[in-house]
Scaffold this motif. Structure first.
Motif, PDB file in Angstrom:
ATOM      1  N   THR A 221       0.822  -1.003   0.032  1.00  0.00           N
ATOM      2  CA  THR A 221       0.000   0.001   0.077  1.00  0.00           C
ATOM      3  C   THR A 221       1.030   1.250   0.019  1.00  0.00           C
ATOM      4  N   PRO A 222       0.400   2.679  -0.368  1.00  0.00           N
ATOM      5  CA  PRO A 222       1.312   3.531  -0.206  1.00  0.00           C
ATOM      6  C   PRO A 222       1.825   3.803   1.050  1.00  0.00           C
ATOM      7  N   GLU A 223       0.944   3.751   2.251  1.00  0.00           N
ATOM      8  CA  GLU A 223       1.673   3.878   3.528  1.00  0.00           C
ATOM      9  C   GLU A 223       2.641   2.847   3.769  1.00  0.00           C
ATOM     10  N   ARG A 224       2.629   1.744   3.286  1.00  0.00           N
ATOM     11  CA  ARG A 224       3.739   0.550   3.698  1.00  0.00           C
ATOM     12  C   ARG A 224       4.973   1.070   2.778  1.00  0.00           C
ATOM     13  N   ILE A 225       4.888   1.455   1.505  1.00  0.00           N
ATOM     14  CA  ILE A 225       5.785   2.044   0.687  1.00  0.00           C
ATOM     15  C   ILE A 225       6.613   2.995   1.621  1.00  0.00           C
ATOM     16  N   ILE A 226       5.933   4.052   1.991  1.00  0.00           N
ATOM     17  CA  ILE A 226       6.653   5.255   2.631  1.00  0.00           C
ATOM     18  C   ILE A 226       6.982   4.981   4.024  1.00  0.00           C
TER      19      ILE A 226
ATOM     20  N   GLU B 147       8.005  10.036   0.464  1.00  0.00           N
ATOM     21  CA  GLU B 147       6.616  10.354  -0.167  1.00  0.00           C
ATOM     22  C   GLU B 147       6.445  11.085  -1.325  1.00  0.00           C
ATOM     23  N   ALA B 148       7.772  11.946  -1.589  1.00  0.00           N
ATOM     24  CA  ALA B 148       7.700  12.604  -3.022  1.00  0.00           C
ATOM     25  C   ALA B 148       7.852  11.754  -4.034  1.00  0.00           C
ATOM     26  N   GLN B 149       8.970  10.563  -3.786  1.00  0.00           N
ATOM     27  CA  GLN B 149       9.166   9.675  -5.057  1.00  0.00           C
ATOM     28  C   GLN B 149       8.004   8.867  -5.349  1.00  0.00           C
TER      29      GLN B 149
ATOM     30  N   SER C  40       3.894   7.232  -9.004  1.00  0.00           N
ATOM     31  CA  SER C  40       2.418   6.912  -9.139  1.00  0.00           C
ATOM     32  C   SER C  40       1.983   8.037 -10.456  1.00  0.00           C
ATOM     33  N   ALA C  41       2.304   9.346 -10.530  1.00  0.00           N
ATOM     34  CA  ALA C  41       1.757  10.121 -11.345  1.00  0.00           C
ATOM     35  C   ALA C  41       2.494   9.851 -12.906  1.00  0.00           C
ATOM     36  N   LEU C  42       3.584   9.288 -12.863  1.00  0.00           N
ATOM     37  CA  LEU C  42       4.332   8.730 -14.219  1.00  0.00           C
ATOM     38  C   LEU C  42       3.476   7.451 -14.654  1.00  0.00           C
TER      39      LEU C  42
ATOM     40  N   ALA D 258      22.273   7.863 -11.659  1.00  0.00           N
ATOM     41  CA  ALA D 258      23.269   8.525 -10.744  1.00  0.00           C
ATOM     42  C   ALA D 258      23.059   9.791 -10.166  1.00  0.00           C
ATOM     43  N   GLU D 259      22.055  10.531 -10.766  1.00  0.00           N
ATOM     44  CA  GLU D 259      21.682  11.732 -10.229  1.00  0.00           C
ATOM     45  C   GLU D 259      20.411  11.789  -9.461  1.00  0.00           C
ATOM     46  N   GLY D 260      19.850  10.485  -9.001  1.00  0.00           N
ATOM     47  CA  GLY D 260      18.675  10.076  -8.480  1.00  0.00           C
ATOM     48  C   GLY D 260      17.349  10.397  -9.210  1.00  0.00           C
ATOM     49  N   ARG D 261      17.354  10.780 -10.632  1.00  0.00           N
ATOM     50  CA  ARG D 261      16.190  11.019 -11.247  1.00  0.00           C
ATOM     51  C   ARG D 261      15.517   9.627 -11.687  1.00  0.00           C
ATOM     52  N   ILE D 262      14.242   9.607 -11.548  1.00  0.00           N
ATOM     53  CA  ILE D 262      13.386   8.340 -11.797  1.00  0.00           C
ATOM     54  C   ILE D 262      13.290   8.335 -13.266  1.00  0.00           C
TER      55      ILE D 262
END
Length: 329
Positions: free
Chosen positions: A168-173, A180-182, A187-189, A219-223
């Motif tokens: 679930t989102p809660e378990r992920i975070i 939360e931001a990731q 999710s939006a993507l 390497a820059e942390g982008r998704i």
């Protein structure tokens, strides 16, 4: 439309193995050969192996090319939504891509009450569950029914042949899998990628029922979108023209026949206990025709048949030569 007769010349040109000793970091998957290169890139060679019953049971001509090129079709048409890991396609069976730190979460997007695995919402719903993946489902939903809205059903990423587990989102975070931001960005993507897929599939008379996305961090942390996208191995498609009639009649939707060889085998033995029978050439060629038809139906394009006079691995090595210092075939 390509026939089995058109594919007969390829019966002797299948890519069962794609081990290239000169390349480092090799590891073998069920159907793909992977090479983690010292410079951080990854090379993925899609073989023609067909995996079922926990083993490779045969090789289907052109299968690796079909799946690589379907993924290419979708990567090209979604790069404006999300950057992907593609660097180049040195060969029809080969992807050169960025090495990524893969997220520990796989994102499955669903539009219908469907599925067969233990983590599918239909299986859970039939078992009496009404809360799944952080969603509350109403009573009275039928198998293969359109959901009230498109939903995300994330699972753990099963490394080392483990099993996916419901998240679930809660378990992920709260579990630190993603911030939360990731999670908000992923999710939006995923929803935007699915909307694009649904739109383009509809133009071809198809329903994109559900699909799995795999993301990673560069390497820059982008998704970055990784693995594959909207292939018949990672997605479920139904034929739109017959869906309503079959649903009202309580019949399963018409879909791509990916299990053609699996059914042929199970009709003749217990594949988990018995020695497998030899699969005739005509059955393998019919499976190849089905894979090619899947490409043409999804993309709306004619399948580009390669020359049928060169072993596939020789061609792969030749096409990789400009990228890597390989010995001659």
């Amino acid at each position: 439309m390509i026939s089995t007769a058109d594919l007969a010349p390829y019966a002797g040109f299948v890519l069962r193995d794609a081990a290239i000793p000169e390349l480092p970091g090799h590891y073998r998957g069920k159907v793909r050969e992977n090479y983690d290169l010292p410079d951080g890139r990854r090379l993925i060679i899609a073989t023609d192996r067909l995996s079922a019953f926990d083993r490779a049971i045969t090789a289907v001509p052109l299968k690796g090319q079909v799946l690589t090129q379907i993924a290419r079709f979708w990567f090209d048409r979604t790069r404006d939504i999300c950057p992907n890991h593609v660097i180049a396609y040195p060969d029809p069976n080969v992807l050169l891509c960025q090495g990524l730190r893969i997220m520990p979460v796989e994102v499955v997007v669903r539009d219908y009450m469907a599925g067969t695995t233990s983590t599918s919402i239909l299986s859970m719903y039939k078992a009496g569950r009404r809360e799944m993946y952080g969603h509350r489902f109403p009573e009275g939903l039928r198998a293969n029914e359109k959901l009230p809205q498109t939903i995300l059903t994330p699972t753990t990423k099963a490394f080392d042949a483990g099993h996916d587990e419901e998240l679930t989102p809660e378990r992920i975070i709260e579990g630190g899998l993603l911030t939360e931001a990731q999670w908000a960005e992923v999710s939006a993507l995923a929803l935007d990628l699915f909307a694009r897929g649904r739109e383009l599939a509809a133009r071809q008379g198809l329903i994109l029922v559900d699909t799995k996305y795999e993301f990673g961090f560069d390497a820059e942390g982008r998704i970055i979108l990784a693995d594959e996208i909207h292939t018949p191995d990672s997605s479920r498609y139904w034929f739109a023209g017959s869906y309503a009639t079959r649903f009202e009649a309580g019949e399963p939707p018409e879909s791509f026949d990916k299990d053609f060889i699996r059914r042929w085998v199970t009709a003749r033995c217990d594949p988990y206990r018995d020695e497998l029978p030899e699969i005739p050439t005509e059955i393998v060629l019919e499976a190849a025709r089905i894979y090619v038809s899947v490409f043409e139906t999804i993309t709306g394009q004619d399948f580009p048949l390669p020359p049928a006079d060169e072993p596939v691995l020789d061609r792969v090595r030749r096409n990789l030569a400009p990228f890597f210092p390989l010995a001659a075939p």
